[in-house]
Scaffold this motif. Structure first.
Motif, mmCIF file in Angstrom:
data_model
loop_
_atom_site.group_PDB
_atom_site.id
_atom_site.type_symbol
_atom_site.label_atom_id
_atom_site.label_comp_id
_atom_site.label_asym_id
_atom_site.label_seq_id
_atom_site.Cartn_x
_atom_site.Cartn_y
_atom_site.Cartn_z
ATOM 1 N N SER A 1 -17.258 36.509 10.351
ATOM 2 C CA SER A 1 -16.115 35.583 10.334
ATOM 3 C C SER A 1 -15.272 35.681 11.602
ATOM 4 N N GLY A 2 -15.920 35.755 12.736
ATOM 5 C CA GLY A 2 -15.194 35.814 14.003
ATOM 6 C C GLY A 2 -16.142 36.143 15.139
ATOM 7 N N GLY A 3 -15.640 35.990 16.365
ATOM 8 C CA GLY A 3 -16.442 36.329 17.535
ATOM 9 C C GLY A 3 -17.280 35.199 18.080
ATOM 10 N N GLY A 4 -17.194 34.006 17.484
ATOM 11 C CA GLY A 4 -17.961 32.868 17.977
ATOM 12 C C GLY A 4 -17.313 32.224 19.185
ATOM 13 N N SER A 5 -18.054 31.324 19.833
ATOM 14 C CA SER A 5 -17.549 30.677 21.049
ATOM 15 C C SER A 5 -17.316 29.181 20.880
ATOM 16 N N GLY A 6 -17.549 28.664 19.659
ATOM 17 C CA GLY A 6 -17.393 27.226 19.438
ATOM 18 C C GLY A 6 -15.963 26.831 19.154
ATOM 19 N N PRO A 7 -15.748 25.637 18.584
ATOM 20 C CA PRO A 7 -14.385 25.153 18.315
ATOM 21 C C PRO A 7 -13.552 26.160 17.537
ATOM 22 N N GLU A 8 -12.369 26.465 18.062
ATOM 23 C CA GLU A 8 -11.532 27.522 17.499
ATOM 24 C C GLU A 8 -10.561 27.015 16.438
ATOM 25 N N LEU A 9 -10.083 25.800 16.608
ATOM 26 C CA LEU A 9 -9.064 25.259 15.708
ATOM 27 C C LEU A 9 -9.536 23.935 15.129
ATOM 28 N N ARG A 10 -9.396 23.778 13.811
ATOM 29 C CA ARG A 10 -9.695 22.502 13.159
ATOM 30 C C ARG A 10 -8.387 21.858 12.728
ATOM 31 N N VAL A 11 -8.195 20.618 13.143
ATOM 32 C CA VAL A 11 -7.039 19.829 12.725
ATOM 33 C C VAL A 11 -7.557 18.733 11.794
ATOM 34 N N VAL B 1 -15.567 29.532 15.085
ATOM 35 C CA VAL B 1 -15.019 30.888 15.041
ATOM 36 C C VAL B 1 -16.067 31.874 14.535
ATOM 37 N N VAL B 2 -16.881 31.463 13.590
ATOM 38 C CA VAL B 2 -17.889 32.355 13.019
ATOM 39 C C VAL B 2 -19.000 32.622 14.027
ATOM 40 N N SER B 3 -19.647 33.754 13.842
ATOM 41 C CA SER B 3 -20.794 34.120 14.673
ATOM 42 C C SER B 3 -21.838 34.775 13.780
ATOM 43 N N ARG B 4 -22.938 35.200 14.367
ATOM 44 C CA ARG B 4 -23.983 35.898 13.626
ATOM 45 C C ARG B 4 -24.418 37.141 14.402
ATOM 46 N N LEU C 1 -19.704 40.846 40.713
ATOM 47 C CA LEU C 1 -19.687 40.856 39.255
ATOM 48 C C LEU C 1 -20.732 39.883 38.732
ATOM 49 N N VAL C 2 -21.417 40.289 37.690
ATOM 50 C CA VAL C 2 -22.362 39.395 37.032
ATOM 51 C C VAL C 2 -21.586 38.469 36.099
ATOM 52 N N THR C 3 -21.808 37.175 36.208
ATOM 53 C CA THR C 3 -21.172 36.205 35.320
ATOM 54 C C THR C 3 -22.240 35.377 34.603
ATOM 55 N N LEU C 4 -21.817 34.703 33.550
ATOM 56 C CA LEU C 4 -22.705 33.885 32.736
ATOM 57 C C LEU C 4 -22.184 32.462 32.648
ATOM 58 N N THR C 5 -23.036 31.560 32.223
ATOM 59 C CA THR C 5 -22.623 30.207 31.896
ATOM 60 C C THR C 5 -22.824 30.011 30.394
ATOM 61 N N ALA C 6 -21.736 29.752 29.687
ATOM 62 C CA ALA C 6 -21.802 29.563 28.240
ATOM 63 C C ALA C 6 -22.529 28.255 27.913
ATOM 64 N N PRO C 7 -22.997 28.080 26.674
ATOM 65 C CA PRO C 7 -23.694 26.845 26.296
ATOM 66 C C PRO C 7 -22.897 25.582 26.566
ATOM 67 N N ASP C 8 -21.552 25.670 26.504
ATOM 68 C CA ASP C 8 -20.737 24.477 26.759
ATOM 69 C C ASP C 8 -20.402 24.312 28.239
ATOM 70 N N GLY C 9 -21.009 25.132 29.106
ATOM 71 C CA GLY C 9 -20.822 24.998 30.546
ATOM 72 C C GLY C 9 -19.715 25.843 31.148
ATOM 73 N N ARG C 10 -18.942 26.535 30.297
ATOM 74 C CA ARG C 10 -17.857 27.354 30.818
ATOM 75 C C ARG C 10 -18.369 28.668 31.397
ATOM 76 N N VAL D 1 -17.178 37.210 21.311
ATOM 77 C CA VAL D 1 -16.648 36.387 22.395
ATOM 78 C C VAL D 1 -15.120 36.377 22.330
ATOM 79 N N VAL D 2 -14.503 36.766 23.426
ATOM 80 C CA VAL D 2 -13.048 36.705 23.556
ATOM 81 C C VAL D 2 -12.718 35.422 24.306
ATOM 82 N N ARG D 3 -12.076 34.476 23.606
ATOM 83 C CA ARG D 3 -11.772 33.190 24.233
ATOM 84 C C ARG D 3 -10.574 33.287 25.176
ATOM 85 N N ARG D 4 -10.340 32.214 25.922
ATOM 86 C CA ARG D 4 -9.314 32.190 26.967
ATOM 87 C C ARG D 4 -7.940 32.664 26.507
#
Length: 282
Positions: free
Chosen positions: A229-239, A218-221, A108-117, A169-172
């Motif tokens: 307003s969705g599909g991004g890979s960055g921080p998902e929840l803001r507290v 959460v946002v993407s382009r 399977l082809v895999t990728l490394t996300a910008p944050d290393g995941r 991007v579908v997160r964990r």
């Protein structure tokens, strides 16, 4: 009727595999696997086009009429493609003088996300996969099966159609929900999480108020620059923490670190939240 001959390269491959007959002695020559009674696999009539449900959900998200949850829900029944690459381990020459793969690996082809995941790319159509990696082989699977493959590969993300106009991007947490074939609720819309965070924050006297919202990641382009307003890979929840006045920088850091440590030790929070950002107000 003229005898139906096998192409030379197929005949050579069969000879190298033990002959032109199967294990029961029935010849391969002249066989046909076409027809209703001989499906090659569950996607043997697949035309390689995007799943209509996913296409509609992604278009609604881009137009502002849909949500991330709608897109993930559409994937629950969608056929997608994973990318497989064959790597030749050792080459040999057959008895017929043709080059033969003595040993080959499929991966399977895999990728490394910008944050290393680690991320598993998945494609809605054959064309989108071919544009991204012309040498990869498309393998049709249902999206929940692709999610299971991502989990087995220890990937944290599914990336739908990388390099296309719309990349989602579908997160964990959503990926795990797909793999388990259960409904996914985004953590920023989960009614049970504010209580979890408030309980953890209540142990800090300086915290006056806690508020949860969608994170900045959460946002993407789209490839054309349209904000989605969705599909991004960055921080998902803001507290957002409202703190009592008077704390210096060290005090603020202590409160933030203590809250993050408690949340990281909370099983429900860890299962439902992919990534977190803290915002502190007075």
């Amino acid at each position: 009727m003229a005898k139906r001959e096998l192409p030379g390269h197929i005949a050579a491959a069969l000879a190298g595999a033990g002959g032109a007959a199967d294990s029961a002695g029935q010849p391969w020559a002249g066989r046909s696997l076409e027809g209703e009674g001989n499906p090659l696999h569950q996607f043997d009539k697949d035309d390689g086009q995007p799943d209509p449900g996913y296409t509609a959900a992604a278009a609604a998200l881009v137009s502002g009429e849909g949500s991330e949850a709608d897109v993930v829900a559409s994937l629950a029944t969608a056929r997608v493609y994973v990318a497989i690459v064959a790597t030749l381990g050792e080459e040999a020459q057959s008895a017929h003088g043709l080059a033969a793969d003595k040993e080959a690996d499929l991966a399977l082809v895999t990728l490394t996300a910008p944050d290393g995941r680690k991320a598993l790319p998945v494609f809605s159509s054959v064309d989108s996969l071919a544009r991204w990696h012309p040498k990869a082989r498309p393998v049709a699977v249902y999206a929940p099966r692709a999610a299971l493959s991502a989990v087995s590969e220890e990937a944290q993300l599914l990336v739908i159609d990388p390099g296309s106009d719309v990349t989602f991007v579908v997160r964990r947490p959503a990926m795990w929900a797909l793999a388990q074939q259960r409904e996914w609720i985004p953590c920023y819309a989960d009614p049970s999480l504010p209580g979890v965070v408030s309980e953890a924050a209540a142990q800090e006297p300086a915290v006056r108020q806690v508020q949860l919202s969608a994170g900045s990641g959460v946002v993407s382009r789209t490839a054309g620059g349209t904000l989605v307003s969705g599909g991004g890979s960055g921080p998902e929840l803001r507290v957002t923490l409202q703190l009592a006045p008077g704390l210096d920088a060290s005090g603020l850091q202590t409160v933030a670190a203590a809250l993050q440590q408690r949340l990281a030790a909370h099983p429900e929070f860890v299962e439902r939240v992919d990534s977190l950002e803290l915002k502190i107000t007075r």
